[in-house]
Design a protein around this motif. Structure first.
Motif, short mmCIF file in Angstrom:
data_model
loop_
_atom_site.label_atom_id
_atom_site.label_comp_id
_atom_site.label_asym_id
_atom_site.label_seq_id
_atom_site.Cartn_x
_atom_site.Cartn_y
_atom_site.Cartn_z
N LEU A 157 2.43 3.86 -8.76
CA LEU A 157 1.41 3.63 -7.74
C LEU A 157 1.51 4.71 -6.66
O LEU A 157 2.59 5.16 -6.31
CB LEU A 157 1.57 2.26 -7.11
CG LEU A 157 1.42 1.06 -8.05
CD1 LEU A 157 1.59 -0.24 -7.27
CD2 LEU A 157 0.06 1.09 -8.73
N ALA A 158 0.35 5.11 -6.14
CA ALA A 158 0.29 6.17 -5.12
C ALA A 158 0.09 5.56 -3.75
O ALA A 158 -0.38 4.42 -3.60
CB ALA A 158 -0.83 7.14 -5.45
N CYS A 159 0.43 6.34 -2.74
CA CYS A 159 0.27 5.98 -1.34
C CYS A 159 -1.16 5.53 -1.08
O CYS A 159 -2.09 6.17 -1.57
CB CYS A 159 0.61 7.21 -0.50
SG CYS A 159 0.48 6.96 1.27
N PRO A 160 -1.37 4.45 -0.39
CA PRO A 160 -0.44 3.64 0.38
C PRO A 160 0.02 2.38 -0.34
O PRO A 160 0.65 1.51 0.28
CB PRO A 160 -1.28 3.25 1.61
CG PRO A 160 -2.64 3.02 1.03
CD PRO A 160 -2.76 4.11 -0.05
N LEU A 161 -0.27 2.25 -1.63
CA LEU A 161 0.01 0.99 -2.34
C LEU A 161 1.47 0.56 -2.35
O LEU A 161 1.74 -0.64 -2.16
CB LEU A 161 -0.54 1.07 -3.77
CG LEU A 161 -2.06 1.03 -3.87
CD1 LEU A 161 -2.51 1.21 -5.32
CD2 LEU A 161 -2.61 -0.25 -3.30
N PRO A 162 2.46 1.46 -2.52
CA PRO A 162 3.85 0.98 -2.50
C PRO A 162 4.21 0.24 -1.20
O PRO A 162 4.81 -0.84 -1.24
CB PRO A 162 4.67 2.25 -2.68
CG PRO A 162 3.78 3.13 -3.50
CD PRO A 162 2.40 2.88 -2.94
N VAL A 163 3.82 0.80 -0.06
CA VAL A 163 4.15 0.16 1.22
C VAL A 163 3.32 -1.12 1.41
O VAL A 163 3.85 -2.13 1.90
CB VAL A 163 3.94 1.13 2.39
CG1 VAL A 163 4.01 0.42 3.72
CG2 VAL A 163 4.99 2.23 2.34
N LEU A 164 2.06 -1.10 1.02
CA LEU A 164 1.23 -2.29 1.17
C LEU A 164 1.78 -3.45 0.34
O LEU A 164 1.85 -4.59 0.82
CB LEU A 164 -0.21 -2.00 0.77
CG LEU A 164 -0.97 -1.04 1.69
CD1 LEU A 164 -2.36 -0.75 1.11
CD2 LEU A 164 -1.09 -1.61 3.09
N LYS A 165 2.19 -3.17 -0.89
CA LYS A 165 2.74 -4.23 -1.74
C LYS A 165 4.09 -4.71 -1.20
O LYS A 165 4.38 -5.90 -1.22
CB LYS A 165 2.85 -3.75 -3.19
CG LYS A 165 1.47 -3.61 -3.83
CD LYS A 165 1.59 -3.29 -5.30
CE LYS A 165 0.22 -3.27 -5.95
NZ LYS A 165 -0.36 -4.58 -6.14
N ALA A 166 4.90 -3.78 -0.70
CA ALA A 166 6.19 -4.18 -0.11
C ALA A 166 5.96 -5.05 1.12
O ALA A 166 6.67 -6.05 1.32
CB ALA A 166 7.01 -2.94 0.25
N ASN A 167 5.00 -4.70 1.94
CA ASN A 167 4.70 -5.48 3.14
C ASN A 167 4.30 -6.91 2.77
O ASN A 167 4.74 -7.87 3.41
CB ASN A 167 3.60 -4.81 3.95
CG ASN A 167 3.36 -5.51 5.26
OD1 ASN A 167 4.28 -5.71 6.04
ND2 ASN A 167 2.12 -5.88 5.52
N LYS A 168 3.52 -7.05 1.72
CA LYS A 168 3.09 -8.39 1.28
C LYS A 168 4.30 -9.22 0.86
O LYS A 168 4.41 -10.40 1.21
CB LYS A 168 2.10 -8.26 0.13
CG LYS A 168 1.52 -9.57 -0.31
CD LYS A 168 0.45 -9.38 -1.36
CE LYS A 168 -0.16 -10.72 -1.74
NZ LYS A 168 -1.22 -10.56 -2.74
#
Length: 78
Positions: A11-22
């Motif tokens: 997955l590309a930015c910003p998906l890794p951080v968005l999924k981690a935040n969830k």
């Protein structure tokens, strides 16, 4: 306490951080999340995310193109 794992390889930015935040929102204070990511931008995104949210970046390691981030959820505010 068992660490929660999140695999966001591919997955590309910003998906890794968005999924981690969830995932982090659902964890108890002090719980740890281990994230596996292949996006090179994650090396700067996760430290910035932790600085912004108050979570702790316990470790960040890269091995053969895979980043492994260990985050600890911030303690509950008083």
């Amino acid at each position: 306490m068992v660490d929660t794992m999140l695999d966001v390889q591919g997955l590309a930015c910003p998906l890794p951080v968005l999924k981690a935040n969830k995932v982090m929102r659902g964890l108890a204070p002090g719980a740890r999340l281990v994230v596996l990511a292949t996006d090179p931008a994650a090396a700067r995104d996760f430290p910035a995310y932790c600085a912004e949210t108050g979570h702790v970046l316990v470790s960040a390691e890269e091995t053969t193109g895979v980043w492994r981030f260990t985050l600890r959820k911030r303690e509950a505010s008083a």
